[in-house]
Motif scaffolding. Structure first.
Motif, PDB file in Angstrom:
ATOM      1  N   ALA A 212       0.914  -1.644  -0.171  1.00  0.00           N
ATOM      2  CA  ALA A 212       0.144  -0.017   0.260  1.00  0.00           C
ATOM      3  C   ALA A 212       1.127   1.286   0.046  1.00  0.00           C
ATOM      4  O   ALA A 212       1.824   1.810   0.523  1.00  0.00           O
ATOM      5  CB  ALA A 212      -1.052   0.188   1.762  1.00  0.00           C
ATOM      6  N   ALA A 213       0.660   2.121  -0.234  1.00  0.00           N
ATOM      7  CA  ALA A 213       0.832   3.566  -0.902  1.00  0.00           C
ATOM      8  C   ALA A 213       0.691   4.256   0.480  1.00  0.00           C
ATOM      9  O   ALA A 213      -0.049   4.451   1.174  1.00  0.00           O
ATOM     10  CB  ALA A 213       0.834   3.841  -1.891  1.00  0.00           C
ATOM     11  N   ALA A 214       1.654   5.499   0.879  1.00  0.00           N
ATOM     12  CA  ALA A 214       1.949   6.198   2.309  1.00  0.00           C
ATOM     13  C   ALA A 214       0.399   7.651   1.345  1.00  0.00           C
ATOM     14  O   ALA A 214       0.796   8.341   1.979  1.00  0.00           O
ATOM     15  CB  ALA A 214       2.987   7.017   2.356  1.00  0.00           C
ATOM     16  N   VAL A 215      -0.800   7.460   1.470  1.00  0.00           N
ATOM     17  CA  VAL A 215      -1.465   7.840   0.829  1.00  0.00           C
ATOM     18  C   VAL A 215      -2.137   7.388   1.418  1.00  0.00           C
ATOM     19  O   VAL A 215      -3.149   6.279   2.072  1.00  0.00           O
ATOM     20  CB  VAL A 215      -2.278   7.936  -0.556  1.00  0.00           C
ATOM     21  CG1 VAL A 215      -3.078   8.548  -0.738  1.00  0.00           C
ATOM     22  CG2 VAL A 215       0.065   8.272  -1.050  1.00  0.00           C
TER      23      VAL A 215
ATOM     24  N   GLY B 262      -3.490   7.314   4.344  1.00  0.00           N
ATOM     25  CA  GLY B 262      -3.251   6.184   5.658  1.00  0.00           C
ATOM     26  C   GLY B 262      -3.265   5.111   5.072  1.00  0.00           C
ATOM     27  O   GLY B 262      -3.881   3.935   5.698  1.00  0.00           O
ATOM     28  N   ARG B 263      -3.347   4.476   4.168  1.00  0.00           N
ATOM     29  CA  ARG B 263      -3.844   3.333   3.533  1.00  0.00           C
ATOM     30  C   ARG B 263      -2.527   2.819   4.258  1.00  0.00           C
ATOM     31  O   ARG B 263      -2.507   1.546   4.249  1.00  0.00           O
ATOM     32  CB  ARG B 263      -3.845   3.061   1.766  1.00  0.00           C
ATOM     33  CG  ARG B 263      -5.202   3.895   1.083  1.00  0.00           C
ATOM     34  CD  ARG B 263      -4.627   3.864  -0.152  1.00  0.00           C
ATOM     35  NE  ARG B 263      -6.153   4.792  -0.886  1.00  0.00           N
ATOM     36  CZ  ARG B 263      -5.506   5.333  -2.136  1.00  0.00           C
ATOM     37  NH1 ARG B 263      -4.626   5.691  -2.546  1.00  0.00           N
ATOM     38  NH2 ARG B 263      -6.474   5.903  -2.682  1.00  0.00           N
ATOM     39  N   ALA B 264      -1.003   3.227   3.950  1.00  0.00           N
ATOM     40  CA  ALA B 264      -0.189   2.070   4.791  1.00  0.00           C
ATOM     41  C   ALA B 264       0.096   1.622   6.217  1.00  0.00           C
ATOM     42  O   ALA B 264      -0.276   0.273   5.908  1.00  0.00           O
ATOM     43  CB  ALA B 264       1.228   2.626   4.372  1.00  0.00           C
ATOM     44  N   ASN B 265      -1.011   2.718   6.730  1.00  0.00           N
ATOM     45  CA  ASN B 265      -0.737   1.982   8.069  1.00  0.00           C
ATOM     46  C   ASN B 265      -2.130   1.337   8.082  1.00  0.00           C
ATOM     47  O   ASN B 265      -2.532   0.400   9.155  1.00  0.00           O
ATOM     48  CB  ASN B 265      -1.775   3.236   8.755  1.00  0.00           C
ATOM     49  CG  ASN B 265      -0.364   5.036   9.086  1.00  0.00           C
ATOM     50  OD1 ASN B 265       1.067   4.532   8.783  1.00  0.00           O
ATOM     51  ND2 ASN B 265      -0.585   6.098   9.097  1.00  0.00           N
TER      52      ASN B 265
ATOM     53  N   ARG C 286       0.365   3.410  18.361  1.00  0.00           N
ATOM     54  CA  ARG C 286       1.148   4.695  18.968  1.00  0.00           C
ATOM     55  C   ARG C 286       2.217   6.174  18.675  1.00  0.00           C
ATOM     56  O   ARG C 286       1.357   7.293  19.618  1.00  0.00           O
ATOM     57  CB  ARG C 286       1.842   3.881  20.743  1.00  0.00           C
ATOM     58  CG  ARG C 286       0.632   2.784  21.244  1.00  0.00           C
ATOM     59  CD  ARG C 286       0.326   3.148  21.527  1.00  0.00           C
ATOM     60  NE  ARG C 286      -0.162   4.045  23.223  1.00  0.00           N
ATOM     61  CZ  ARG C 286       0.242   3.470  24.278  1.00  0.00           C
ATOM     62  NH1 ARG C 286       0.594   3.349  25.186  1.00  0.00           N
ATOM     63  NH2 ARG C 286       0.824   5.369  24.902  1.00  0.00           N
ATOM     64  N   SER C 287       2.511   5.770  18.180  1.00  0.00           N
ATOM     65  CA  SER C 287       3.463   6.471  18.119  1.00  0.00           C
ATOM     66  C   SER C 287       4.135   6.875  16.476  1.00  0.00           C
ATOM     67  O   SER C 287       4.200   5.488  15.800  1.00  0.00           O
ATOM     68  CB  SER C 287       4.378   7.332  18.351  1.00  0.00           C
ATOM     69  OG  SER C 287       5.411   6.420  18.797  1.00  0.00           O
ATOM     70  N   GLY C 288       4.519   7.709  15.041  1.00  0.00           N
ATOM     71  CA  GLY C 288       5.068   7.547  14.055  1.00  0.00           C
ATOM     72  C   GLY C 288       4.207   7.337  13.054  1.00  0.00           C
ATOM     73  O   GLY C 288       3.804   7.275  12.530  1.00  0.00           O
ATOM     74  N   GLU C 289       2.842   7.978  13.306  1.00  0.00           N
ATOM     75  CA  GLU C 289       1.678   7.451  12.038  1.00  0.00           C
ATOM     76  C   GLU C 289       1.787   7.955  10.979  1.00  0.00           C
ATOM     77  O   GLU C 289       1.752   7.812   9.472  1.00  0.00           O
ATOM     78  CB  GLU C 289       0.118   8.249  12.979  1.00  0.00           C
ATOM     79  CG  GLU C 289      -0.901   7.679  11.720  1.00  0.00           C
ATOM     80  CD  GLU C 289      -2.035   8.223  12.834  1.00  0.00           C
ATOM     81  OE1 GLU C 289      -2.700   8.757  11.855  1.00  0.00           O
ATOM     82  OE2 GLU C 289      -2.830   7.992  13.759  1.00  0.00           O
TER      83      GLU C 289
END
Length: 81
Positions: free
Chosen positions: A26-29, A31-34, A55-58
């Protein structure tokens, strides 16, 4: 956790410094990667998606996750052992 979004496949590939390295298709667009990371962790640990939170690093490649109800062998499961 060290995350590499936009990879060819979603997989845990080993360690990066003192963190587990994960490649995400998933791309970091938007919130898809998260979301893909949460899916992967929940699946590997056999816990519901709602048990996994960032928890951190969103918005960073370096993330700290909290997994409620994680099994005792969580690290081994994440590594695929």
């Amino acid at each position: 956790m060290h995350v590499q979004p936009g990879a060819k496949h979603t997989e845990v590939v080993g360690e990066h410094a003192d963190a587990l390295k994960v490649r995400l298709a998933a791309a970091a667009v938007d919130g898809r990667a998260n979301a893909a990371l949460i899916d992967l962790i929940a699946q590997r640990l056999d816990v519901p998606r709602s048990a996994v939170t960032i928890r951190s690093g969103e918005k960073s490649r370096r993330k700290l996750l909290l997994v409620n109800g994680a099994p005792a062998d969580a690290v081994l499961r994440l590594r695929g052992e």
